[in-house]
Every structure is written in C-alpha cells, then in structure tokens.
Design a protein around this motif. Structure first.
Motif, PDB file in Angstrom:
ATOM      1  N   UNK A  66      93.756   2.003  68.871  1.00 14.06           N
ATOM      2  CA  UNK A  66      94.024   2.581  68.570  1.00 14.06           C
ATOM      3  C   UNK A  66      94.182   3.046  67.371  1.00 14.06           C
ATOM      4  N   UNK A  67      94.918   4.527  66.685  1.00 12.25           N
ATOM      5  CA  UNK A  67      95.505   3.868  65.431  1.00 12.25           C
ATOM      6  C   UNK A  67      96.623   4.839  65.179  1.00 12.25           C
ATOM      7  N   UNK A  68      97.679   5.144  64.600  1.00 14.36           N
ATOM      8  CA  UNK A  68      98.374   6.013  64.507  1.00 14.36           C
ATOM      9  C   UNK A  68      99.134   6.338  63.256  1.00 14.36           C
ATOM     10  N   UNK A  69      99.029   7.020  62.497  1.00 16.83           N
ATOM     11  CA  UNK A  69      99.444   7.169  61.371  1.00 16.83           C
ATOM     12  C   UNK A  69     100.975   7.631  61.200  1.00 16.83           C
ATOM     13  N   UNK A  70     101.852   6.475  60.855  1.00 16.92           N
ATOM     14  CA  UNK A  70     104.071   6.422  60.847  1.00 16.92           C
ATOM     15  C   UNK A  70     103.617   7.481  59.196  1.00 16.92           C
TER      16      UNK A  70
ATOM     17  N   UNK B 218     116.328  16.396  48.686  1.00 11.85           N
ATOM     18  CA  UNK B 218     115.608  16.127  49.346  1.00 11.85           C
ATOM     19  C   UNK B 218     116.120  15.647  50.982  1.00 11.85           C
ATOM     20  N   UNK B 219     114.876  15.861  51.362  1.00  8.33           N
ATOM     21  CA  UNK B 219     115.498  15.491  52.980  1.00  8.33           C
ATOM     22  C   UNK B 219     114.428  14.175  53.351  1.00  8.33           C
ATOM     23  N   UNK B 220     114.900  13.334  54.417  1.00  7.45           N
ATOM     24  CA  UNK B 220     114.241  12.516  54.924  1.00  7.45           C
ATOM     25  C   UNK B 220     113.286  12.976  56.037  1.00  7.45           C
ATOM     26  N   UNK B 221     112.066  12.858  55.975  1.00  5.33           N
ATOM     27  CA  UNK B 221     111.195  13.461  57.473  1.00  5.33           C
ATOM     28  C   UNK B 221     110.373  12.716  58.202  1.00  5.33           C
ATOM     29  N   UNK B 222     109.918  12.247  58.900  1.00  6.76           N
ATOM     30  CA  UNK B 222     108.787  11.390  59.746  1.00  6.76           C
ATOM     31  C   UNK B 222     108.473  11.675  60.770  1.00  6.76           C
ATOM     32  N   UNK B 223     106.668  11.928  60.674  1.00  7.61           N
ATOM     33  CA  UNK B 223     105.549  12.593  61.502  1.00  7.61           C
ATOM     34  C   UNK B 223     104.751  11.045  61.915  1.00  7.61           C
ATOM     35  N   UNK B 224     104.268  11.249  63.258  1.00  3.70           N
ATOM     36  CA  UNK B 224     103.380  10.135  63.552  1.00  3.70           C
ATOM     37  C   UNK B 224     102.192  11.451  64.663  1.00  3.70           C
ATOM     38  N   UNK B 225     100.888  11.248  63.831  1.00  2.66           N
ATOM     39  CA  UNK B 225      99.420  11.166  64.109  1.00  2.66           C
ATOM     40  C   UNK B 225      99.010   9.947  64.859  1.00  2.66           C
ATOM     41  N   UNK B 226      98.348  10.599  65.512  1.00  5.87           N
ATOM     42  CA  UNK B 226      97.117   9.495  66.180  1.00  5.87           C
ATOM     43  C   UNK B 226      95.852   9.747  65.938  1.00  5.87           C
ATOM     44  N   UNK B 227      95.660   8.461  65.218  1.00 12.14           N
ATOM     45  CA  UNK B 227      94.010   8.682  64.519  1.00 12.14           C
ATOM     46  C   UNK B 227      92.812   8.289  65.856  1.00 12.14           C
TER      47      UNK B 227
ATOM     48  N   UNK C 248      95.797   8.912  46.690  1.00 14.60           N
ATOM     49  CA  UNK C 248      95.698   8.794  48.472  1.00 14.60           C
ATOM     50  C   UNK C 248      95.049   9.334  48.827  1.00 14.60           C
ATOM     51  N   UNK C 249      94.191   9.345  49.978  1.00 12.91           N
ATOM     52  CA  UNK C 249      93.206   9.956  50.782  1.00 12.91           C
ATOM     53  C   UNK C 249      93.633  10.187  52.183  1.00 12.91           C
ATOM     54  N   UNK C 250      94.772   9.741  53.034  1.00 10.77           N
ATOM     55  CA  UNK C 250      94.934   9.860  54.199  1.00 10.77           C
ATOM     56  C   UNK C 250      96.177  11.431  54.507  1.00 10.77           C
ATOM     57  N   UNK C 251      95.879  12.429  53.488  1.00  4.40           N
ATOM     58  CA  UNK C 251      97.185  13.050  54.028  1.00  4.40           C
ATOM     59  C   UNK C 251      96.474  14.609  52.455  1.00  4.40           C
ATOM     60  N   UNK C 252      96.689  15.790  53.042  1.00  3.96           N
ATOM     61  CA  UNK C 252      96.057  16.846  52.667  1.00  3.96           C
ATOM     62  C   UNK C 252      96.525  17.935  50.986  1.00  3.96           C
ATOM     63  N   UNK C 253      98.320  16.825  50.964  1.00  3.03           N
ATOM     64  CA  UNK C 253      98.365  17.711  50.065  1.00  3.03           C
ATOM     65  C   UNK C 253      98.242  16.902  48.929  1.00  3.03           C
ATOM     66  N   UNK C 254      98.681  17.543  47.147  1.00  2.06           N
ATOM     67  CA  UNK C 254      97.582  17.445  46.321  1.00  2.06           C
ATOM     68  C   UNK C 254      98.866  18.162  45.472  1.00  2.06           C
ATOM     69  N   UNK C 255      98.261  16.688  44.575  1.00  3.25           N
ATOM     70  CA  UNK C 255      99.390  17.294  42.128  1.00  3.25           C
ATOM     71  C   UNK C 255      97.999  17.088  41.458  1.00  3.25           C
TER      72      UNK C 255
END
Length: 340
Positions: A125-129, A142-151, A300-307
């Motif tokens: 299993x792979x989990x995105x932290x 600035x606000x600190x926030x976490x997410x976990x996704x199941x890849x 990076x390539x594991x996220x959809x935000x860009x600059x």
C-alpha cells in the motif's frame, strides 16, 4: 485545496480555499495530479510524465534518480522521518484568475509531500503524506495543514473507521476519500525560517504518522510541535517506511518521491509569484542522523498545484527559489548542506 489533474479518468469537484471558508464548512484538500493510471515498469521512473513545461510545482524534489548529463541511475531511500527546511525572505503571490478556481488570488502553498510505503501480508500500500504551509501572502499569514491520500488504487479511499487523529476523513467526490487536519495559524515577518517534520512508526496492525513544524526564526520561535498524530489500522504489516524510489511507481502511477514545492492556493490553481526569495532543503533520518537527500530536481510531480515565475538555482550548495524563468531540470546530484 488541490485539484486532481483530469486525464480522462476521473473528475474531482472544485472546492473553495480554506482561507475563504472555515474548516468547519469545507475540507482543505491537496489533491495528487492523477489516480488510476498505472505506469509500465522500466529501468527507472520518468519524472516528466505529468509536467513537461512550466507552470509546475516549483522548488526541490527527489525522484530517487541521479542524473549526470542524461545518464540516469535510480536509488532507494527508506526512512521513518523526513524534514523540509525553508527560509523565506520575500513572498508575494497574485493570480488574477484564482477566484475561478475558488481560491484567494493572494494565496500560495509550500508543500512537503512524501509517500509512506506499507508492505503487508495482503500486498503493498502507498499513502501520500502532506505537511503543507498555506500562505495568505498579502496578510503575512501561514496555516499548517496535513492531508493523507491512498495512492494504492482508483478511487483513493480511506475508511473513517480505520483512521484516527485530530482531523477527520472526508469525501473528495467520485468515490475518493481522504484524511485532513487544520493546524495552527501564524502571522510571520521576514526572514521567516521553519522546518516541516513528518515522522512515522508501525506495528503489525497499524501505522502512525506525526505531522509537525519547528519555527526557527520570526516572531514565534518554537521547538518541534506535532499538531497531528494519525493512526491507520491495517492488519498484517511487515514493514512501513517513507520511501524515495527511482525504480518504480506507486500502484496508481505516481512517484515514490519527496517534494518541497511552491504552488497555488488550491483546487489545481496556479499562482504567479511577484516577490519570492527562499532557501530550501530536504532531509531524512538515516543511521548517522539528519542526512541531506542527495539528488534534487527543480519541480515536483505528485501534486496539482503549480507556479509561474519561479526559478530554482544552487547558491553555495543551497537550493534557492526566487522570481525568474522556470526550468524543469535536475538541480544537483550532491546536495550536502545541513541547514536544520
């Protein structure tokens, strides 16, 4: 909140920024760019599957690849702890069309994203932290926030009965569920220096993840503060490590990489940096202590935000991100400066 890039597989509901709407009203989500597109195995992974030109998530990322003038050699790092260093001396982002994505035009994120590989008697299993600093750049907040996704597959699912922490499991639409928690908010002044910390452990029946930060410079200096501990119950665990692996993809076709990248404020929105000057560093815990991750790309390539308008360069051995022309390339094969 990030949006899944839609490549003909699934569509994710656009959601408003957590700066615009409180956490009680809306789940702050940071989506991976794609789910459900397994990649064929080759000699090594291809970092350019999802981003081939700007805008891309900009900063530093390790794909587990050394790249010497096109000669690529994969490597593997397995660790229980990853740290991301940032020293920001200038920051202002503005994207006029951001409201079309449901986010504040002045919002931006600096995300530390890693992948936890869990090997069990039932498979891998792979989990995105994600340990994310979400900035409202016109207010120096600035606000600190976490997410976990199941890849591990499509859709990405986490069961609320199997996950516990300070946050909650929420729906992302199209059958996807994820875990999130909103941590503290700081008002900062420049220079603003801090460290992201993601720490993990496991037993035969569960994995635990700690999300934290350490403010090094600014108005509120702290020691390491863990604002969330998450436990995922899973039977038959043989091993669980944060993994950087240049040999193979996650089960749903993303990367076992580590990223510390600048991007827009949410829902897949890009942003334009009008002012930016930051020093970055990525580290892992090895048998000898805190160790620099050696090879770094500029995106990076594991996220959809860009600059837009972020140039990455190596200055006296230290990765620097500042306003300028974007380049998607290898930055260094020998990052060795310890900043944390």
């Amino acid at each position: 909140m990030l949006k899944l890039k839609v490549l003909g597989l699934i569509t994710i509901l656009l959601l408003p920024s957590f700066f615009a709407i409180s956490a009680a009203q809306q789940s702050p989500m940071f989506f991976p760019p794609i789910h459900g597109k397994p990649q064929p195995r080759g000699e090594y992974v291809n970092p350019f599957l999802y981003y081939t030109s700007p805008p891309a998530p900009s900063g530093i990322a390790s794909f587990g690849l050394y790249n010497y003038s096109g000669k690529v050699t994969p490597y593997v790092i397995e660790t229980s702890k990853v740290l991301g260093y940032a020293n920001i001396t200038s920051l202002l982002a503005y994207y006029k069309q951001a409201r079309k994505y449901g986010v504040n035009p002045y919002s931006a994120t600096l995300q530390m994203n890693v992948v936890l590989q869990v090997n069990t008697t039932q498979g891998t299993f792979a989990y995105w932290l994600q340990d994310v600093g979400s900035f409202q750049t016109n207010k120096n907040q600035v606000t600190f926030i976490d997410n976990i996704w199941n890849l591990t597959g499509n859709p990405s699912t986490l069961s609320s009965s199997a996950v516990s922490g300070n946050g909650k499991v929420a729906s992302a639409g199209s059958g996807n569920t994820f875990y999130y928690d909103v941590g503290p908010t700081f008002t900062y002044s420049f220079p603003f220096s801090y460290v992201y910390v993601v720490n993990t452990s496991y037993t035969s029946n569960s994995v635990s993840i700690w999300f934290g930060y350490e403010i090094l410079q600014g108005s509120q200096v702290t020691s390491v503060q863990y604002y969330d501990k998450v436990t995922i119950s899973q039977p038959g665990i043989k091993s669980a490590e944060i993994t950087i692996n240049g040999n193979t993809y996650t089960p749903d076709g993303l990367y076992y990489d580590a990223e510390l990248v600048w991007g827009g404020g949410g829902n897949g929105a890009p942003t334009q940096f009008t002012h930016l000057n930051s020093s970055l560093g990525l580290y892992y815990l090895s048998s000898t202590g805190v160790t620099p991750i050696p090879s770094l790309y500029t995106f990076g390539s594991n996220t959809a935000e860009s600059a837009y308008n972020v140039h990455d360069n190596l200055v006296n051995g230290v990765p620097e991100s500042y306003v300028g022309t974007e380049e998607l390339t290898i930055l260094t094969n020998n990052f060795s400066v310890v900043l944390v």
